[in-house]
Design an enzyme around this catalytic site. Structure first.
Site, mmCIF file in Angstrom:
data_model
loop_
_atom_site.group_PDB
_atom_site.id
_atom_site.type_symbol
_atom_site.label_atom_id
_atom_site.label_comp_id
_atom_site.label_asym_id
_atom_site.label_seq_id
_atom_site.Cartn_x
_atom_site.Cartn_y
_atom_site.Cartn_z
ATOM 1 C CE LYS A 78 -50.867 37.066 39.278
ATOM 2 N NZ LYS A 78 -50.856 36.463 37.931
ATOM 3 C CB SER B 92 -52.795 32.991 39.135
ATOM 4 O OG SER B 92 -52.131 33.126 37.907
ATOM 5 C CG ASP C 90 -67.208 31.406 32.662
ATOM 6 O OD1 ASP C 90 -67.850 31.662 33.698
ATOM 7 O OD2 ASP C 90 -66.381 32.200 32.169
#
Length: 541
Positions: free
Chosen positions: A314, A289, A300
């Site tokens: 998740k 999460s 990223d």
């Protein structure tokens, strides 16, 4: 009979009531009203006329929770006690005995007493089995008996527990417990700082920032952020932690939902602490999460190298919605997407297999980071550098699920002694003792291969004669023997779990982290990588 009624009658009808919330009244209003009226009259007649005395609250609670099981494990009904626990978890403060406790039908097991808190001061140890709290037998208590351990500061509670077959009694004086988001930080070497971020409660970004400042004051020029085992928490804190390393205004998360107001972009709002310090983030299969928002976002944006094992996966966001009488519905409202546009949700709860189990995503789509590196969705955050000893599998999961590692560590603690974590060494002889222990506990679990073989053996297939059936049985026996052999195959991974569990028994969480600084594969790899600036930059490019 009563159980059958709850599951088969109440659940389908109750589904309509919560559907009203989930769909935002987009479904046909007449059909909703009709089904609510049917349910109301059924529930009334059932409770008035059933042959035995019923408990309407228990029937309703069971029906709601069984219904929500058909969705995903994160959409939950929270009664008044659950709501309070939810608030405490996010705040990072509560009053109690200061210990992690696991609940069973007839007992509570101390999993980890927190150093210096009430349970620890009263002498309780990991592995102690609490069978009585005050005058209440745990086996006779219908609800979660761990609630009985909570209470106001300076109030006392007597607990009766079993340790290594001997029954003992202790008086514990409850006190306020501070749940730190950053339980430990220190220098790995004279230029490398190390921060453990264990949860994303309201203290997460503040404590991480303070740890960074302190470490930089001690000479840290590079940093390791450890998110292993971090189950997540507040989305806002995940954004704020990421913000410590990236500029203000950077897109970190996008949420997408069928409800328009839940479609949002989350950008960093504050000035960063340090956008240049070389950073390694550690993750494993229990990083979930909010941990994946931080690690996935930094990956990223090519702001950090991710080291470890694939994270949990998740990619769903929950929000508590207020219901009546102090209850709430914690409902999955959207999926979240990292800066590259990927959703790392691993399990598909809406397209299940024949047994009703969520299907694991195996069809990954490719995305690119800011620098053009390839990353993938659907399977958690994949590390840039993999640490094999952090990998898990069905064998290790079964060992933990059946408490084999935990119980062995309990026995080991009472049979050995060490002056400090630096004196600890788990030998090959110790591992052989563990293997013998696992065998003596009749440790077993069913693999997918066994399931298929048993179906073939027990199936009504007239084409399979006795000879073929016997071959199947021989193969089943071979598979079962192979499980014990697999203990050697995955020795390093199992050993890592054993060492973590055992060291914590002697030297608490602090001692475990101090041990990590000199012996942990992931930290040593991160340290070496950060010391090699060329290699570090080459990974991010």
């Amino acid at each position: 009979m009563k159980k059958l009624i709850r599951k088969k009658v109440l659940v389908p009808i109750l589904a309509v009531t919560v559907l009203v919330v989930a769909s935002g009244f987009k479904s046909d209003f007449f059909e909703i009203a009709k089904q609510i009226e049917i349910f109301t009259t059924l529930f009334k007649e059932l409770n008035m006329n059933y042959v035995d005395e019923t408990n309407p609250a228990e029937l309703m609670d069971s029906a709601i929770k069984n219904m929500l099981d058909e969705l995903d494990p994160y959409t939950q009904f929270l009664n008044e006690q659950d709501v309070e626990a939810y608030k405490i978890n996010n705040a990072g403060e509560y009053s109690g005995i200061g210990a992690l406790v696991r609940s069973y039908e007839s007992k509570l097991v101390i999993v980890e007493p927190y150093k210096g808190y009430a349970a620890d001061k009263a002498g309780l140890k990991a592995g102690d089995e609490i069978i009585k709290i005050g005058e209440t037998n745990v086996a006779d208590f219908d609800d979660n008996a761990s609630e009985l351990l909570k209470g106001a500061n300076n109030t006392s509670v007597n607990v009766t527990y079993v340790r290594q077959g001997e029954t003992k009694i202790a008086t514990i004086t409850r006190e306020g417990v501070e749940v730190d988001a950053v339980p430990f930080y220190d220098m790995i070497d004279d230029k490398t700082g190390y921060i453990v971020l264990s949860r994303f409660n309201q203290k997460a970004s503040g404590q991480t920032k303070s740890a960074m400042q302190d470490l930089k004051g001690k000479g840290a020029e590079r940093l390791v952020l450890d998110l292993r085992g971090n189950p997540g928490g507040l989305l806002s804190e995940a954004i704020n932690v990421t913000n410590l390393f990236v500029p203000k205004g950077e897109l970190i998360v996008t949420t997408k939902s069928k409800v328009k107001k839940f479609n949002q972009e989350y950008r960093t709002k504050n000035q960063p602490e340090d956008v240049d310090i070389p950073l390694v983030v550690l993750v494993d299969g229990k990083s979930a999460s909010a941990s994946e928002i931080v690690s996935g976002g930094l990956q990223d944006l090519d702001r950090a190298v991710i080291v470890g094992a694939r994270s949990f996966g998740k990619g769903l966001v929950q929000r508590p919605l207020k219901l009546t009488y102090g209850t709430q519905l914690k409902v999955t409202i959207s999926r979240y997407y990292t800066p590259s546009g990927r959703c790392i949700q691993s399990l598909d709860y809406w397209n299940r297999d024949e047994e009703g189990k969520a299907v694991r995503n195996t069809n990954f789509k490719e995305f690119t980071t800011r620098n053009g590196r390839k990353v993938w969705d659907g399977g958690g955050v994949m590390p840039d550098v993999t640490i094999n000893s952090l990998s898990s599998n069905s064998l290790i999961d079964a060992l933990e699920r059946n408490s084999i590692i935990f119980d062995f560590a309990t026995n080991y603690y009472y049979d050995h002694s060490f002056a400090s974590e630096n004196d600890f060494a788990f030998s090959d002889a110790d591992f052989e003792a563990f293997k013998l222990y696992a065998k003596n506990q009749n440790f077993t679990f069913q693999t997918k291969t066994e399931e298929l073989l048993e179906q073939a053996i027990n199936g009504d297939d007239s084409l399979l004669g006795p000879e073929v059936q016997d071959k199947y049985k021989d193969l089943l026996l071979a598979v079962n023997r192979g499980k014990i052999t697999a203990l050697d195959t995955y020795k390093n991974e199992i050993r890592k779990n054993l060492e973590d569990e055992i060291i914590t028994r002697y030297f608490y969480r602090d001692g475990l982290y101090r041990y990590y600084l000199k012996h942990d594969d992931a930290i040593l790899t991160a340290k070496e990588l950060l010391a090699d600036a060329t290699k570090y930059r080459s990974i991010l490019k």
